[in-house]
Design a protein around this motif. Structure first.
Motif, PDB file in Angstrom:
ATOM      1  N   LYS A 107      33.231   7.554 -16.097  1.00  0.00           N
ATOM      2  CA  LYS A 107      33.463   7.035 -17.451  1.00  0.00           C
ATOM      3  C   LYS A 107      32.747   7.884 -18.493  1.00  0.00           C
ATOM      4  CE  LYS A 107      34.441   2.207 -16.498  1.00  0.00           C
ATOM      5  NZ  LYS A 107      34.056   0.818 -16.737  1.00  0.00           N
ATOM      6  N   ARG A 108      31.537   8.295 -18.194  1.00  0.00           N
ATOM      7  CA  ARG A 108      30.741   9.089 -19.141  1.00  0.00           C
ATOM      8  C   ARG A 108      31.414  10.441 -19.407  1.00  0.00           C
ATOM      9  NH1 ARG A 108      25.840  12.373 -18.138  1.00  0.00           N
ATOM     10  NH2 ARG A 108      24.908  12.722 -20.168  1.00  0.00           N
ATOM     11  N   HIS A 109      31.777  11.126 -18.332  1.00  0.00           N
ATOM     12  CA  HIS A 109      32.423  12.431 -18.485  1.00  0.00           C
ATOM     13  C   HIS A 109      33.769  12.263 -19.191  1.00  0.00           C
ATOM     14  CE1 HIS A 109      33.594  16.545 -17.633  1.00  0.00           C
ATOM     15  NE2 HIS A 109      34.745  16.082 -17.166  1.00  0.00           N
ATOM     16  N   ALA A 110      34.535  11.245 -18.797  1.00  0.00           N
ATOM     17  CA  ALA A 110      35.858  11.014 -19.383  1.00  0.00           C
ATOM     18  C   ALA A 110      35.752  10.741 -20.879  1.00  0.00           C
ATOM     19  CB  ALA A 110      36.552   9.853 -18.676  1.00  0.00           C
ATOM     20  N   ALA A 111      34.797   9.933 -21.281  1.00  0.00           N
ATOM     21  CA  ALA A 111      34.659   9.584 -22.703  1.00  0.00           C
ATOM     22  C   ALA A 111      34.422  10.833 -23.552  1.00  0.00           C
ATOM     23  CB  ALA A 111      33.531   8.575 -22.895  1.00  0.00           C
ATOM     24  N   GLY A 112      33.560  11.716 -23.075  1.00  0.00           N
ATOM     25  CA  GLY A 112      33.291  12.952 -23.807  1.00  0.00           C
ATOM     26  C   GLY A 112      34.500  13.871 -23.853  1.00  0.00           C
ATOM     27  N   ARG A 113      35.159  14.001 -22.715  1.00  0.00           N
ATOM     28  CA  ARG A 113      36.337  14.876 -22.650  1.00  0.00           C
ATOM     29  C   ARG A 113      37.462  14.316 -23.527  1.00  0.00           C
ATOM     30  NH1 ARG A 113      38.364  19.665 -22.634  1.00  0.00           N
ATOM     31  NH2 ARG A 113      40.215  19.909 -21.388  1.00  0.00           N
ATOM     32  N   ILE A 114      37.655  13.013 -23.510  1.00  0.00           N
ATOM     33  CA  ILE A 114      38.708  12.379 -24.321  1.00  0.00           C
ATOM     34  C   ILE A 114      38.435  12.596 -25.798  1.00  0.00           C
ATOM     35  CG2 ILE A 114      39.642  10.125 -25.018  1.00  0.00           C
ATOM     36  CD1 ILE A 114      39.373   9.385 -21.958  1.00  0.00           C
ATOM     37  N   GLN A 115      37.185  12.438 -26.209  1.00  0.00           N
ATOM     38  CA  GLN A 115      36.843  12.662 -27.614  1.00  0.00           C
ATOM     39  C   GLN A 115      37.154  14.105 -28.005  1.00  0.00           C
ATOM     40  OE1 GLN A 115      36.121  10.333 -29.920  1.00  0.00           O
ATOM     41  NE2 GLN A 115      36.485  12.069 -31.264  1.00  0.00           N
ATOM     42  N   GLU A 116      36.809  15.027 -27.124  1.00  0.00           N
ATOM     43  CA  GLU A 116      37.088  16.449 -27.380  1.00  0.00           C
ATOM     44  C   GLU A 116      38.591  16.692 -27.518  1.00  0.00           C
ATOM     45  OE1 GLU A 116      36.492  20.728 -25.046  1.00  0.00           O
ATOM     46  OE2 GLU A 116      35.727  18.884 -24.149  1.00  0.00           O
ATOM     47  N   LEU A 117      39.388  16.139 -26.620  1.00  0.00           N
ATOM     48  CA  LEU A 117      40.838  16.343 -26.655  1.00  0.00           C
ATOM     49  C   LEU A 117      41.467  15.677 -27.873  1.00  0.00           C
ATOM     50  CD1 LEU A 117      41.600  15.928 -22.859  1.00  0.00           C
ATOM     51  CD2 LEU A 117      41.956  18.008 -24.216  1.00  0.00           C
ATOM     52  N   LEU A 118      41.032  14.465 -28.216  1.00  0.00           N
ATOM     53  CA  LEU A 118      41.574  13.800 -29.400  1.00  0.00           C
ATOM     54  C   LEU A 118      41.305  14.634 -30.644  1.00  0.00           C
ATOM     55  CD1 LEU A 118      40.634  10.058 -28.713  1.00  0.00           C
ATOM     56  CD2 LEU A 118      42.919  11.101 -28.597  1.00  0.00           C
ATOM     57  N   SER A 119      40.141  15.234 -30.686  1.00  0.00           N
ATOM     58  CA  SER A 119      39.786  16.069 -31.826  1.00  0.00           C
ATOM     59  C   SER A 119      40.628  17.349 -31.858  1.00  0.00           C
ATOM     60  CB  SER A 119      38.296  16.403 -31.755  1.00  0.00           C
ATOM     61  OG  SER A 119      37.922  17.163 -32.872  1.00  0.00           O
TER      62      SER A 119
END
Length: 169
Positions: A107-119
């Protein structure tokens, strides 16, 4: 990452061939699979993504049968089909968290990666809105995001129309 498709064939019960023996080699990168309807593109992609087992033949990743390294292999593949099943009741962020869980991301890694991709994909402002409210372009970008969640070593996109091939620029 190198992928070798060695004599992969798909034959159905009525003896019709979806794929005649195929032998291909791919090296790390991004590839497109083009061809007319019924050429076997979806069947080949289903085999490459392990959604379907071939009637015969083997797919190798770096010389190892993918069936022996399923989790590692799946985490390094990015796949963007012509149409991708989105869940309209979920927000873009919720959908990407769901896909990340399927791919085995914490969840931690996914949250960071998702934020990066959304941006990167210019979806920050709509990341918490339901996908049902997204435009067609936004839906395509959220589909691209799901394919890139794991920073794949090998990425495929499919489009049966020759006149709509993406170009650089």
């Amino acid at each position: 990452m190198n992928i070798t498709i060695h004599n992969v064939e798909q034959v159905y019960r009525n003896n019709s061939h979806a794929l005649y023996p195929v032998h291909l080699e791919f090296h790390e990168g991004v590839y497109g699979l083009l061809g007319p309807n019924g050429a076997g593109k979806s069947t080949l992609m289903n085999i490459l993504t392990m959604a379907k087992k071939p009637t015969s033949g083997t797919v190798y990743c770096n010389g190892v049968d993918i069936n022996t390294i399923q989790n590692e292999y799946k985490s390094r593949i990015g796949y963007l089909p012509q149409t991708f099943g989105l869940f309209p009741a979920l927000s873009g962020r919720e959908f990407l968290m769901y896909v990340a869980a399927l791919k085995g991301l914490s969840k931690r890694h996914a949250a960071g990666r998702i934020q990066e991709l959304l941006s990167v994909l210019n979806l920050n402002e709509v990341g918490d809105q339901h996908i049902a409210s997204y435009s067609g372009g936004m839906r395509q970008r959220i589909s691209i995001a799901q394919a890139c969640l794991t920073i794949p070593s090998f990425c495929c996109w499919m489009n049966p129309r020759w006149d709509s091939i993406p170009t650089n620029g």
